[in-house]
Scaffold this active site. Sequence first.
Site, PDB file in Angstrom:
ATOM      1  N   ALA B  43       0.838  -1.197   0.000  1.00 60.48           N
ATOM      2  CA  ALA B  43       0.000   0.000   0.000  1.00 60.48           C
ATOM      3  C   ALA B  43       0.873   1.248   0.000  1.00 60.48           C
ATOM      4  CB  ALA B  43      -0.896   0.014   1.235  1.00 60.48           C
ATOM      5  N   ASN B  44       0.248   2.349  -0.329  1.00 60.06           N
ATOM      6  CA  ASN B  44       0.881   3.655  -0.194  1.00 60.06           C
ATOM      7  C   ASN B  44       0.238   4.380   0.968  1.00 60.06           C
ATOM      8  OD1 ASN B  44       2.112   3.011  -2.578  1.00 60.06           O
ATOM      9  ND2 ASN B  44       1.804   5.013  -3.479  1.00 60.06           N
TER      10      ASN B  44
END
Lengths: 256, 256
Positions: B43-44
Site C-alpha cells: 500500500a501507499n
Amino acid sequence: EILAAIKRVLGLSPAAPGPLSGRHALVTSGPTHEPIDPVRYIANRSSGHQGHAIAGALARLGARVTLVSGPTALADPPGTTVVRVTTAREMLAACQQALPADIAVCAAAVADWTVTHPATHKTKKAAGAPPPVLALSPNPDILANLAAAGPQRPALVVGFAAETEEVVAQASAKRLRKGCDWIIANDVSEAGNGGRGTVFASPDNTVHVITAEGVEDWPTLSKDVVAHRLAGRIAATLTDRAAAPCPSPAQKGSLA
Amino acid sequence: EILAAIKRVLGLSPAAPGPLSGRHALVTSGPTHEPIDPVRYIANRSSGHQGHAIAGALARLGARVTLVSGPTALADPPGTTVVRVTTAREMLAACQQALPADIAVCAAAVADWTVTHPATHKTKKAAGAPPPVLALSPNPDILANLAAAGPQRPALVVGFAAETEEVVAQASAKRLRKGCDWIIANDVSEAGNGGRGTVFASPDNTVHVITAEGVEDWPTLSKDVVAHRLAGRIAATLTDRAAAPCPSPAQKGSLA
C-alpha cells in the site's frame, strides 16, 4: 451510578465488576504495516473489528484490558487501554511491556515478514531501470513468544489463524506449533465466510474454536457476537481453573 | 429550498450553481492496494483526506464530480459520485470510464509497482525456508495517461507529487515528464509539514503549486482550506480560458 459508568468508560475508575474482575487481558488487533520507504508499506488485510470487539467484550466482563492495536480506523473500545503501534516489532515490544497478563488474545494480523532494507527516501521510478525487488526478513512471532513457557506466560493464550485452504487442519497444526491454548480459525477466502463475502469487510465471521479437547464449529455470527461468546468462554475457563490472577502492576513492582 | 439541498446532496438533482456549473471534474484519491496474496498487500500511505476534500470543494463550486477512490475510511463527499477501486489498474480503468472531463485532479497515491505473481492462497512460513522475495512490475501511469494529448484530454490536468527531498525540483521535473498542467507538491518527510508531523496523519498540508508560470509556495493550511483554494484557482483558470465544457454523457451518446 451514571457518573460511575462514565468514569468507567473514561478509564477513571476500575472496570465494571464481573467474572473477569481482577484479571488483566492483553489483546492484539488490526494489521501491522512494514515500511518499504517513507510512502510505501506492506500490510495485512484486517479491519481490527474482531480484535477490538473482543477487547470490549472482555472489559464488559470486568477485565482490565490492554489493547495493542496496529493502524485501524476504529474507535477505542470503552473501558480498555489502547497502545497504538505500526510494525510487528513494535507490537511485540508493546505486548512484552504489558505483561504480566492472565489472558492473551492475539487477534492482530501480524506481518510474517518485514522489508530487510527499508529506504529512508522515496524510491523513484527511473526510466529504463528494472523494477525494484523487495528482500524480506522474518518478523518475531508474537503469539509463539507470548505462549512460550515461563513465569510470565498468561494462564490462557488464544491465537487466531486466517487460512484459505484446509482451515481446521492448518489451524490445529498452528496451535501445536505455537504452544497456545486455543486457536480461533477462520476461512478468509472469497467463499469462506458462509457466503457473506470475504471476512475482512464483513460484519460477520465464521469461526472454528480449536482447543486441546477438539474443534467447535461456530455458526456464522456477527463479529460482536463472536467476541461476546469468546469472552464468556474465557471467563468460564478461568473460573473453572480458579487460577490465581496475575500480580497487578503495583504488586509486580513490590515483588521486583 | 431545503428539499433541493437534500436532493443535491443525495445526487438526485443537478449540482449547485457556481463557477464550475456544467463542468465535469474527475478526482482520484486515497491509496491503492496491490495484492501479494489473499491476506497481504503493498500500500501507499494516504488517508485520502486531501483528495476527498478537493472533490467536495469542486462540487460546492457547481462541478459534476466523479471521485475515483482507493480504500479509505472516509465518507463520500456530498454532491460527488464515488467509484471505489483497489488496485492501480482498476483506478486507471475507472478514470478512463469517467471521461470526458474538463478537469482531472490526480490526488491518489498510486502504487508505481504491482506484485508480478500474486499468490492465490496464503503464503505460509515454512520452517527453515528462506523468506520469499517479491518481484514487482510497473503499474500504468494514471496521471501521464490522463495528461497525454488527445481528444479526451481534460482542459486542466493537475497532479500531485509527494517528495522527501528536493521537493520543488523533483515536482517540477515530474510536471514536464507527465505532461500535466499543474503539480501540487508536498514534502512527506517527517520534518516536511511545517513542523506538524508527517502529512499523512495530519489535518494540515504545506504545498507548492507548480505551473508553467512558476512556483507558488502556500503556507501550511488545513487540507480543507488547501482544497477550497485549489478549487477556486481551478474555477478562475477555466473561466479565464473560457474553454467550452466537455460534452455531458447525454451529448457524448448523441455524438457517438
